[in-house]
Design an enzyme around this catalytic site. Structure first.
Site, PDB file in Angstrom:
ATOM      1  N   GLU A  41       8.629 -39.037  32.722  1.00  0.00           N
ATOM      2  CA  GLU A  41       9.163 -38.165  31.675  1.00  0.00           C
ATOM      3  C   GLU A  41       8.872 -38.741  30.296  1.00  0.00           C
ATOM      4  O   GLU A  41       8.547 -38.010  29.356  1.00  0.00           O
ATOM      5  CB  GLU A  41      10.671 -37.978  31.869  1.00  0.00           C
ATOM      6  CG  GLU A  41      11.289 -36.904  30.976  1.00  0.00           C
ATOM      7  CD  GLU A  41      11.689 -37.368  29.584  1.00  0.00           C
ATOM      8  OE1 GLU A  41      11.950 -36.517  28.718  1.00  0.00           O
ATOM      9  OE2 GLU A  41      11.735 -38.598  29.341  1.00  0.00           O
ATOM     10  N   ASP A  93      12.353 -42.974  34.793  1.00  0.00           N
ATOM     11  CA  ASP A  93      11.633 -43.934  33.961  1.00  0.00           C
ATOM     12  C   ASP A  93      12.342 -44.156  32.636  1.00  0.00           C
ATOM     13  O   ASP A  93      13.104 -43.316  32.156  1.00  0.00           O
ATOM     14  CB  ASP A  93      10.186 -43.493  33.739  1.00  0.00           C
ATOM     15  CG  ASP A  93      10.055 -42.126  33.078  1.00  0.00           C
ATOM     16  OD1 ASP A  93      10.837 -41.224  33.421  1.00  0.00           O
ATOM     17  OD2 ASP A  93       9.165 -41.961  32.222  1.00  0.00           O
TER      18      ASP A  93
END
Length: 386
Positions: free
Chosen positions: A138, A76
């Site tokens: 994350e 991400d």
């Protein structure tokens, strides 16, 4: 014959997937899983239980035995909304020795190199295993790492985890952890001329926020103890980054919401700070309820990350030192998934190409020199596993 892509070609493909944390990452995961499969590598995935549009991926290359090296990255990226970009953020643009694009530094540059290394390990053959782990979420609290680690437990257990956040390829042996909450102060509205009969949620929230200021001042003035002295700043600090509330200036605020968090140095326990914060919340709530019993403070924990504690003998750190030639030791105040791997029993170190100083910004980039050094790092890793 299946085409083998270069690290740069893999990076181009990864950046082209707009895997902002609020959106799906499945097209990227599908592509990586298919690319690995085309080279004879079976990859598994863990789908986020409450959000099937997100998944993590893991793979094992080499002999089916424990003791391997794990390359860990996240898929991400942060949003580009409101940022100034001189080119399409989801297309890698090379200019003046830099590769621009969202995630080039944080951390699709490392992801591309890790995927390339896994395929090379499969082609060349290795005697010590290499594993790949790519997580989700994350950027919104390292939330995807624990379920990914759990999903990998059926694989032969790797011993050393390299988490490839951008460190300019310097080994980071320790970082702060953290715990944050979203706080909602529920007050009681009255006309501001009758302030004493109501509960102004903003003014009571301010007591908690000002408590953070006082706490920071006392922690700053104290002599650093133990591992704290290795960090900048050398203490756990409290932070409030968002506040919203109120209806009008002549009404005591019914609601006030804000984010509150601690960045915690290694050697200190998150629960200690949880208890301290809960105690102060209870005190302020009691003051509110002495005026209006129906008022209260709602607290929701949003993020918790243990610190990464430096270890005297850390095989993962020693491996990275051999691969990079770096003898210094670095410590950072931001958090990474490395502490989750350490908590799960892995030897963990943070090391990856690029600079954290350009992460999350418009025109994020990784220099071509750093990307090339990252490939050299992976080449040396492959040689060490041969």
């Amino acid at each position: 014959m299946t085409q083998t892509l270069s690290p740069r070609e893999i990076l181009d493909r990864l950046v082209a997937f707009p895997t902002v944390s609020r959106d799906t990452n499945l097209p990227l995961i599908d592509w990586v899983q298919g690319y690995l499969a085309a080279h004879g590598i079976e990859a598994g995935r863990h789908v986020k239980p409450d959000e099937p549009g997100k998944a993590a991926l893991y793979a094992h290359v080499g002999p089916p035995e424990p003791g391997g090296v794990l390359l860990s990255g996240h898929t991400d990226v942060v949003p580009v909304d409101g940022q100034s970009w001189t080119a399409d953020p989801f297309t890698v643009t090379e200019r003046d020795g830099r590769l621009y694009g969202r995630g080039t530094a944080d951390m699709k540059g490392f992801d591309a190199l890790a995927i390339w290394a896994a395929v090379e390990a499969q082609k060349r053959g290795i005697t010590r295993p290499l594993q790949l782990a790519l997580s989700y979420d994350e950027e919104i609290g390292c939330a995807g790492a624990p379920p990914l680690i759990e999903a990998m437990q059926h694989l032969p257990r790797a011993s050393d985890a390299i988490i490839g956040e951008p460190t300019m390829l310097k080994p980071v042996a320790g970082h702060k952890g953290g715990v944050t909450w979203w706080v909602h102060v529920h007050g009681f509205e009255v006309h501001s001329s009758m302030l004493h009969t109501g509960v102004n949620a903003i003014m009571y929230a301010a007591k908690l926020i000002d408590w953070a200021n006082g706490l920071n001042a006392s922690l700053m003035a104290a002599e650093p103890q133990g591992l704290a002295a290795l960090f900048d700043p050398p203490y756990t600090n409290a932070h409030v980054g968002q506040v919203r509330g109120g209806t009008a200036h002549n009404i005591t605020a019914k609601d006030c919401e804000f984010g509150f968090g601690f960045r915690v140095v290694p050697g200190e326990d998150l629960d200690t700070w949880r208890r301290l914060f809960a105690g102060r919340v209870a005190e302020v709530q009691a003051e509110m309820q002495a005026v209006r019993p129906e008022t209260w403070i709602e607290v929701e924990e949003r993020f918790a990350l243990p610190p990464l504690a430096p270890r005297r003998d850390n095989p993962a750190e020693e491996l990275v030192r051999r691969l990079t030639g770096e003898n210094g030791q670095s410590f950072v105040s931001y958090g990474t998934e490395a502490s989750h791997f350490q908590a799960a029993g892995y030897n963990a170190v943070v090391c990856g190409p690029g600079s954290i100083g350009v992460a999350h910004q418009g025109d994020e980039y990784i220099s071509t020199a750093q990307f090339a050094e990252g490939r050299t790092f992976m080449e040396r890793l492959l040689q060490s596993l041969a």
